[in-house]
Design a protein around this motif. Structure first.
Motif, PDB file in Angstrom:
ATOM      1  N   LYS A 221       0.820  -1.227  -0.003  1.00 32.82           N
ATOM      2  CA  LYS A 221      -0.078   0.095  -0.091  1.00 32.82           C
ATOM      3  C   LYS A 221       0.632   1.396   0.004  1.00 32.82           C
ATOM      4  CE  LYS A 221      -3.943  -2.216   0.054  1.00 32.82           C
ATOM      5  NZ  LYS A 221      -4.820  -2.254   1.181  1.00 32.82           N
ATOM      6  N   GLU A 222       2.098   1.094   0.029  1.00 35.76           N
ATOM      7  CA  GLU A 222       2.989   2.415   0.059  1.00 35.76           C
ATOM      8  C   GLU A 222       4.204   1.880  -1.049  1.00 35.76           C
ATOM      9  OE1 GLU A 222       5.317   5.536   2.600  1.00 35.76           O
ATOM     10  OE2 GLU A 222       3.462   4.889   3.522  1.00 35.76           O
ATOM     11  N   ASP A 223       5.470   1.648  -0.434  1.00 32.93           N
ATOM     12  CA  ASP A 223       6.329   1.489  -1.343  1.00 32.93           C
ATOM     13  C   ASP A 223       6.810   0.038  -1.423  1.00 32.93           C
ATOM     14  OD1 ASP A 223       6.681   4.101  -1.717  1.00 32.93           O
ATOM     15  OD2 ASP A 223       8.516   4.158  -0.565  1.00 32.93           O
ATOM     16  N   GLY A 224       7.242  -0.545  -2.483  1.00 31.97           N
ATOM     17  CA  GLY A 224       7.885  -1.949  -2.520  1.00 31.97           C
ATOM     18  C   GLY A 224       8.729  -1.852  -1.722  1.00 31.97           C
ATOM     19  N   ILE A 225       9.810  -1.236  -1.760  1.00 30.32           N
ATOM     20  CA  ILE A 225      11.115  -1.284  -0.784  1.00 30.32           C
ATOM     21  C   ILE A 225      11.299   0.385  -0.518  1.00 30.32           C
ATOM     22  CG2 ILE A 225      13.421  -1.478  -0.438  1.00 30.32           C
ATOM     23  CD1 ILE A 225      13.332  -4.011  -2.584  1.00 30.32           C
ATOM     24  N   GLN A 226      11.296   0.770   0.910  1.00 28.82           N
ATOM     25  CA  GLN A 226      11.590   2.007   1.056  1.00 28.82           C
ATOM     26  C   GLN A 226      12.671   2.109   1.875  1.00 28.82           C
ATOM     27  OE1 GLN A 226       9.063   4.599   4.411  1.00 28.82           O
ATOM     28  NE2 GLN A 226       8.309   4.798   2.366  1.00 28.82           N
ATOM     29  N   LEU A 227      13.904   2.866   1.801  1.00 22.43           N
ATOM     30  CA  LEU A 227      15.012   3.259   2.171  1.00 22.43           C
ATOM     31  C   LEU A 227      14.849   4.682   2.867  1.00 22.43           C
ATOM     32  CD1 LEU A 227      17.093   2.382  -1.155  1.00 22.43           C
ATOM     33  CD2 LEU A 227      16.321   0.742   0.777  1.00 22.43           C
ATOM     34  N   ILE A 228      14.953   4.492   4.304  1.00 18.91           N
ATOM     35  CA  ILE A 228      14.981   5.903   4.937  1.00 18.91           C
ATOM     36  C   ILE A 228      16.205   6.216   5.616  1.00 18.91           C
ATOM     37  CG2 ILE A 228      13.751   6.680   6.982  1.00 18.91           C
ATOM     38  CD1 ILE A 228      11.595   4.497   6.417  1.00 18.91           C
ATOM     39  N   ASP A 229      16.733   7.265   5.072  1.00 25.41           N
ATOM     40  CA  ASP A 229      17.952   7.983   5.736  1.00 25.41           C
ATOM     41  C   ASP A 229      17.831   8.580   6.894  1.00 25.41           C
ATOM     42  OD1 ASP A 229      20.673   8.684   5.389  1.00 25.41           O
ATOM     43  OD2 ASP A 229      20.334  10.381   4.253  1.00 25.41           O
ATOM     44  N   CYS A 257      14.276  11.030   2.906  1.00 31.17           N
ATOM     45  CA  CYS A 257      15.168  11.908   3.784  1.00 31.17           C
ATOM     46  C   CYS A 257      14.800  12.086   5.152  1.00 31.17           C
ATOM     47  CB  CYS A 257      15.170  13.345   2.806  1.00 31.17           C
ATOM     48  SG  CYS A 257      16.411  14.463   3.818  1.00 31.17           S
ATOM     49  N   CYS A 258      15.646  12.060   5.853  1.00 28.70           N
ATOM     50  CA  CYS A 258      15.533  12.837   7.131  1.00 28.70           C
ATOM     51  C   CYS A 258      14.571  12.093   8.008  1.00 28.70           C
ATOM     52  CB  CYS A 258      15.013  14.264   6.985  1.00 28.70           C
ATOM     53  SG  CYS A 258      15.861  15.214   5.462  1.00 28.70           S
ATOM     54  N   SER A 259      14.564  10.612   8.209  1.00 34.30           N
ATOM     55  CA  SER A 259      13.772   9.779   8.960  1.00 34.30           C
ATOM     56  C   SER A 259      12.214   9.982   8.657  1.00 34.30           C
ATOM     57  CB  SER A 259      13.924  10.178  10.459  1.00 34.30           C
ATOM     58  OG  SER A 259      13.453  11.198  10.852  1.00 34.30           O
ATOM     59  N   ASN A 260      12.177  10.605   7.483  1.00 34.85           N
ATOM     60  CA  ASN A 260      10.512  10.553   7.144  1.00 34.85           C
ATOM     61  C   ASN A 260      10.098   9.408   6.517  1.00 34.85           C
ATOM     62  OD1 ASN A 260       8.152  11.602   6.274  1.00 34.85           O
ATOM     63  ND2 ASN A 260       8.819  11.923   3.958  1.00 34.85           N
ATOM     64  N   THR A 261       8.885   8.829   6.915  1.00 37.77           N
ATOM     65  CA  THR A 261       8.358   7.714   6.498  1.00 37.77           C
ATOM     66  C   THR A 261       7.266   7.775   5.589  1.00 37.77           C
ATOM     67  OG1 THR A 261       7.030   7.353   8.411  1.00 37.77           O
ATOM     68  CG2 THR A 261       8.885   6.458   8.507  1.00 37.77           C
ATOM     69  N   ASP A 262       6.865   8.922   5.296  1.00 37.00           N
ATOM     70  CA  ASP A 262       5.537   9.360   4.496  1.00 37.00           C
ATOM     71  C   ASP A 262       6.258   9.703   3.041  1.00 37.00           C
ATOM     72  OD1 ASP A 262       3.745   8.992   6.581  1.00 37.00           O
ATOM     73  OD2 ASP A 262       4.200  11.069   7.151  1.00 37.00           O
ATOM     74  N   GLU A 263       5.760   8.837   2.092  1.00 37.73           N
ATOM     75  CA  GLU A 263       6.340   8.828   1.027  1.00 37.73           C
ATOM     76  C   GLU A 263       5.993  10.272   0.052  1.00 37.73           C
ATOM     77  OE1 GLU A 263       8.599   8.944  -1.644  1.00 37.73           O
ATOM     78  OE2 GLU A 263       8.403   6.669  -1.236  1.00 37.73           O
ATOM     79  N   ASN A 264       7.127  11.144  -0.337  1.00 39.05           N
ATOM     80  CA  ASN A 264       6.654  12.285  -0.996  1.00 39.05           C
ATOM     81  C   ASN A 264       7.457  12.476  -2.264  1.00 39.05           C
ATOM     82  OD1 ASN A 264       9.610  12.646  -0.371  1.00 39.05           O
ATOM     83  ND2 ASN A 264       9.208  14.155   1.167  1.00 39.05           N
ATOM     84  N   PHE A 265       8.216  11.382  -2.702  1.00 34.38           N
ATOM     85  CA  PHE A 265       8.781  11.177  -4.172  1.00 34.38           C
ATOM     86  C   PHE A 265       9.895  12.099  -4.403  1.00 34.38           C
ATOM     87  CE2 PHE A 265       4.164  10.306  -3.998  1.00 34.38           C
ATOM     88  CZ  PHE A 265       4.083   8.927  -4.376  1.00 34.38           C
ATOM     89  N   ALA A 266      10.430  12.702  -3.129  1.00 40.01           N
ATOM     90  CA  ALA A 266      11.423  13.492  -3.387  1.00 40.01           C
ATOM     91  C   ALA A 266      12.854  13.016  -3.460  1.00 40.01           C
ATOM     92  CB  ALA A 266      11.549  14.750  -2.165  1.00 40.01           C
ATOM     93  N   GLY A 267      13.179  11.775  -2.977  1.00 41.81           N
ATOM     94  CA  GLY A 267      14.182  11.211  -3.148  1.00 41.81           C
ATOM     95  C   GLY A 267      15.108  11.466  -1.773  1.00 41.81           C
ATOM     96  N   SER A 268      16.461  11.464  -1.751  1.00 44.29           N
ATOM     97  CA  SER A 268      17.193  11.391  -0.424  1.00 44.29           C
ATOM     98  C   SER A 268      18.743  11.861  -0.800  1.00 44.29           C
ATOM     99  CB  SER A 268      17.110   9.629   0.042  1.00 44.29           C
ATOM    100  OG  SER A 268      18.305   9.816   0.868  1.00 44.29           O
ATOM    101  N   PRO A 285       3.706   3.973  -9.637  1.00 42.29           N
ATOM    102  CA  PRO A 285       3.345   4.948 -10.292  1.00 42.29           C
ATOM    103  C   PRO A 285       4.830   5.656 -10.306  1.00 42.29           C
ATOM    104  CG  PRO A 285       1.898   4.325  -8.608  1.00 42.29           C
ATOM    105  CD  PRO A 285       2.796   3.404  -8.418  1.00 42.29           C
ATOM    106  N   TYR A 286       5.922   5.470  -9.333  1.00 39.10           N
ATOM    107  CA  TYR A 286       7.441   5.809  -9.528  1.00 39.10           C
ATOM    108  C   TYR A 286       8.208   4.397  -9.626  1.00 39.10           C
ATOM    109  CZ  TYR A 286       6.034  10.762  -8.709  1.00 39.10           C
ATOM    110  OH  TYR A 286       5.649  12.059  -8.826  1.00 39.10           O
ATOM    111  N   GLY A 287       8.737   4.075 -10.259  1.00 36.76           N
ATOM    112  CA  GLY A 287       9.788   2.980 -10.194  1.00 36.76           C
ATOM    113  C   GLY A 287      10.803   3.201  -9.374  1.00 36.76           C
ATOM    114  N   LEU A 288      11.598   4.057  -9.511  1.00 36.59           N
ATOM    115  CA  LEU A 288      12.811   4.270  -8.371  1.00 36.59           C
ATOM    116  C   LEU A 288      12.943   5.747  -8.153  1.00 36.59           C
ATOM    117  CD1 LEU A 288      15.237   3.597  -6.817  1.00 36.59           C
ATOM    118  CD2 LEU A 288      16.366   3.676  -8.986  1.00 36.59           C
ATOM    119  N   THR A 289      12.883   6.193  -7.083  1.00 37.71           N
ATOM    120  CA  THR A 289      13.258   7.532  -6.531  1.00 37.71           C
ATOM    121  C   THR A 289      14.650   7.290  -5.912  1.00 37.71           C
ATOM    122  OG1 THR A 289      12.195   7.551  -4.444  1.00 37.71           O
ATOM    123  CG2 THR A 289      10.949   8.502  -6.346  1.00 37.71           C
ATOM    124  N   GLY A 290      15.631   8.007  -6.247  1.00 40.44           N
ATOM    125  CA  GLY A 290      17.001   7.724  -5.935  1.00 40.44           C
ATOM    126  C   GLY A 290      17.819   8.410  -4.739  1.00 40.44           C
TER     127      GLY A 290
END
Length: 351
Positions: A221-229, A257-268, A285-290
């Motif tokens: 329901k959100e990302d396939g894989i989410q990488l949180i910096d 970015c910045c320990s955020n867990t709510d997807e904003n598609f801004a990358g990191s 909708p977005y394949g990869l945000t980098g």
């Protein structure tokens, strides 16, 4: 002089032979000391069997439904009869159920490597499926209707192979703090947040390597894989390869970015090295945000309603990738145009 050498040779040969048989007897003794504890035959509950077990023992569980809330701090095997038969039906027949309350299984921080092997169960109805503070291995199981299917914290050497994670209220797999390991060959589908989430909490020390490979990660329901910096550079290396990542609600792989867990598609701005190769992204909708240090090679980006690849920038590079049927193929990314292909990938029914 010749006879002295011969006697010395024979003496050393006898010593080597004696040493070999001594070691063999020690090995046979240690192997034979490992025992199998049957549930419910030898112990009424899995926890009772775990309490009886010593390192190297096997807890073999008959079909049935057993209470969750288990605590484990031993390098033992806990398995359904899948272990002895390779019959997948035993995974559905052998259930550990926390009744909607406790964590189904907790691996304690005192657990010695390589930790327990948990094989061939349905793990369900708990705060988390497996909450860990130490190493463990989960194989050929289903984790469903928990909060996080796996919630691993400071767990070095986690191995997750050939499982299904579905309908969990938060993430299928969640790696936090100083966790390393491999997630290989799993179906991670229809979880209420991310399929896989990894947080890069501050960490220095021996490099933590995390590998996600050969998985199907879909319909989350959100990302396939989410990488949180998090702030600063940590000692981590991430490899993501040979996955089919499709039909997730937000991004196939989303960098935050910045320990955020709510997807904003801004990358990191994350500087940690990430290798992304041989993956197939379909209908996200977005394949990869980098982020700033990604190596993106030999992937297919197909059917992104927004952007196939976004902000793979900084020191990152993207080459030998194929794009097709995306609204925008790539944006603000270091793409090697000379090796990039825009063409129909000619998928079969399994992509």
């Amino acid at each position: 002089m010749h006879h002295e050498k011969k006697r010395g040779y024979i003496f050393h040969k006898k010593i080597k032979t004696l040493l070999f048989f001594t070691l063999l007897l020690v090995f046979m003794s240690s192997s034979s000391s490992a025992k199998t504890i049957n549930v419910p035959g030898d112990a009424a509950t899995i926890q009772a069997a775990v309490n009886m077990a010593a390192s190297g023992d096997t807890v073999l569980v008959a079909p049935g439904t057993y209470p969750g809330g288990l605590s484990i701090n031993k390098a033992i095997t806990i398995a359904s009869k899948f272990l002895t038969t390779n019959d997948k039906s035993y995974t559905a027949q052998t259930i550990i159920d926390a009744g909607g309350g406790a964590y189904v299984i907790t691996v304690l921080s005192s657990t010695p490597a390589p930790g327990p092997k948990i094989i061939g169960f349905t793990i369900q109805n708990g705060n988390d499926g497996i909450r860990s503070f130490g190493p463990f291995q989960l194989m050929n199981s289903r984790v469903t209707r928990t909060s996080d299917g796996i919630d691993a914290t400071d767990s070095k050497g986690v191995i997750v192979i050939n499982n299904t994670f579905d309908f969990n209220r938060d993430d299928g797999v969640d790696f936090d703090k100083a966790t390393s390991g491999t997630v290989d060959g799993n179906l991670i589908t229809s979880n209420n947040n991310d399929g896989i989430e990894i947080r890069w909490h501050p960490y220095t020390g021996t490099t933590l390597e995390v590998i996600f490979r050969n998985n199907i990660i879909e319909k989350n329901k959100e990302d396939g894989i989410q990488l949180i910096d998090y702030d600063g550079t940590s000692s981590r290396l991430i490899r993501i390869y040979n996955n089919l990542i499709k039909d997730n609600v937000d991004a196939g792989i989303g960098s935050m970015c910045c320990s955020n867990t709510d997807e904003n598609f801004a990358g990191s701005p994350a500087p940690e090295p990430i290798f992304i190769y041989h993956n197939t992204f379909v209908n996200n909708p977005y394949g990869l945000t980098g982020s700033k240090n990604m190596t993106v090679r030999n992937n297919i980006f197909y059917g992104s309603s927004q952007i196939g690849m976004k902000v793979v920038d900084g020191q990152s590079s993207a080459a030998y990738n194929l794009f097709w049927n995306n609204t925008i193929n790539y944006q603000s990314s270091n793409v090697d145009a000379g090796t990039t292909i825009v063409a129909d990938p000619l998928f079969n029914s399994t992509y």
